[in-house]
Design a protein around this motif. Structure first.
Motif, PDB file in Angstrom:
ATOM      1  N   ARG A  98       0.896  -1.220   0.204  1.00  0.00           N
ATOM      2  CA  ARG A  98      -0.030  -0.068   0.003  1.00  0.00           C
ATOM      3  C   ARG A  98       0.934   1.288  -0.116  1.00  0.00           C
ATOM      4  O   ARG A  98       1.895   1.442   0.824  1.00  0.00           O
ATOM      5  CB  ARG A  98      -0.741   0.089   1.380  1.00  0.00           C
ATOM      6  N   GLN A 108      -3.685   7.240  -3.413  1.00  0.00           N
ATOM      7  CA  GLN A 108      -3.428   5.902  -2.900  1.00  0.00           C
ATOM      8  C   GLN A 108      -3.406   4.755  -4.108  1.00  0.00           C
ATOM      9  O   GLN A 108      -3.878   4.886  -4.974  1.00  0.00           O
ATOM     10  CB  GLN A 108      -4.679   5.497  -1.904  1.00  0.00           C
ATOM     11  N   TYR A 127      -1.647   0.395  -4.638  1.00  0.00           N
ATOM     12  CA  TYR A 127      -1.124  -0.763  -4.291  1.00  0.00           C
ATOM     13  C   TYR A 127      -0.139  -0.962  -5.291  1.00  0.00           C
ATOM     14  O   TYR A 127      -0.354  -1.315  -6.448  1.00  0.00           O
ATOM     15  CB  TYR A 127      -2.139  -1.874  -3.887  1.00  0.00           C
TER      16      TYR A 127
END
Length: 204
Positions: free
Chosen positions: A147, A170, A172
């Motif tokens: 993450r 954000q 991953y």
């Protein structure tokens, strides 16, 4: 009788000395082999580059040694390609092609949404430039996929004004094979913008 006892003691003493000498020789041999192996291993990691006739020594390490820095570079590079916008359709298209190699379809969806909202058309028609300044990239490599939170500033410059936006995103990161299009061996998944708000505007 005393001579026999003395002879026995001398024999035991001699046997002990032989055992000690053998043990010392064994330890010295093992130490020498270990040190030789370590030296050979360290030497094999040395690479010499020749620059204008001068040899420069560089050392190679494990591929995971620099993984956090590679993750930050991968994410920063994507933000630069995706969010740096100049009023030039060809430049926007070229940057977007490169950015989409670094991220999955979530970036394509965001790009399509911006296009449907006429964001790029307005940037081109208004002769507006946008650049991103990545302040920090926080990546947690303890859990997979990794993450990542990015804090950045978007600066939009128009003919009469300059505005700054706080940008927080954000994503991953997953591991993939390294290639020319993704030299760090990462792919971003589920990219999303958490915050994009104006924090400052000023006239020129």
């Amino acid at each position: 009788m005393k001579e026999l006892l003395q002879l026995e003691k001398d024999f035991q003493r001699g046997r002990l000395l032989v055992i000690v000498a053998f043990a010392c020789s064994f330890l010295i041999s093992i130490t020498a082999v270990v040190l030789a192996f370590k030296y050979s291993n360290d030497f094999s990691k040395r690479i010499y580059l020749v620059n204008r006739g001068e040899a420069i020594e560089v050392t190679c390490g494990d591929v995971t040694d620099n993984r956090p820095a590679e993750a930050r570079h991968h994410v920063s590079r994507f933000h630069e390609l995706f969010f740096n916008v100049s009023p030039d359709p060809k430049s926007i298209e070229d940057n977007m092609k490169k950015a989409l190699f670094l991220c999955d379809e979530s970036a394509k969806k965001l790009h399509d949404n911006l296009s449907e909202q006429n964001f790029y058309r307005e940037m081109i028609q208004g002769n507006v430039t946008q650049r991103v300044k990545v302040d920090s990239v926080l990546t947690d490599l303890r859990m997979y996929p990794y993450r990542t939170i990015t804090y950045a500033t978007l600066i939009q410059e128009r003919a009469t004004a300059i505005s700054e936006r706080q940008l927080i995103t954000q994503t991953y990161l997953v591991d993939i094979n390294r290639s020319d299009n993704s030299p760090n061996g990462f792919l971003m998944r589920d990219f999303q913008i958490l915050t994009s708000k104006i924090v400052r505007e000023r006239s020129k």
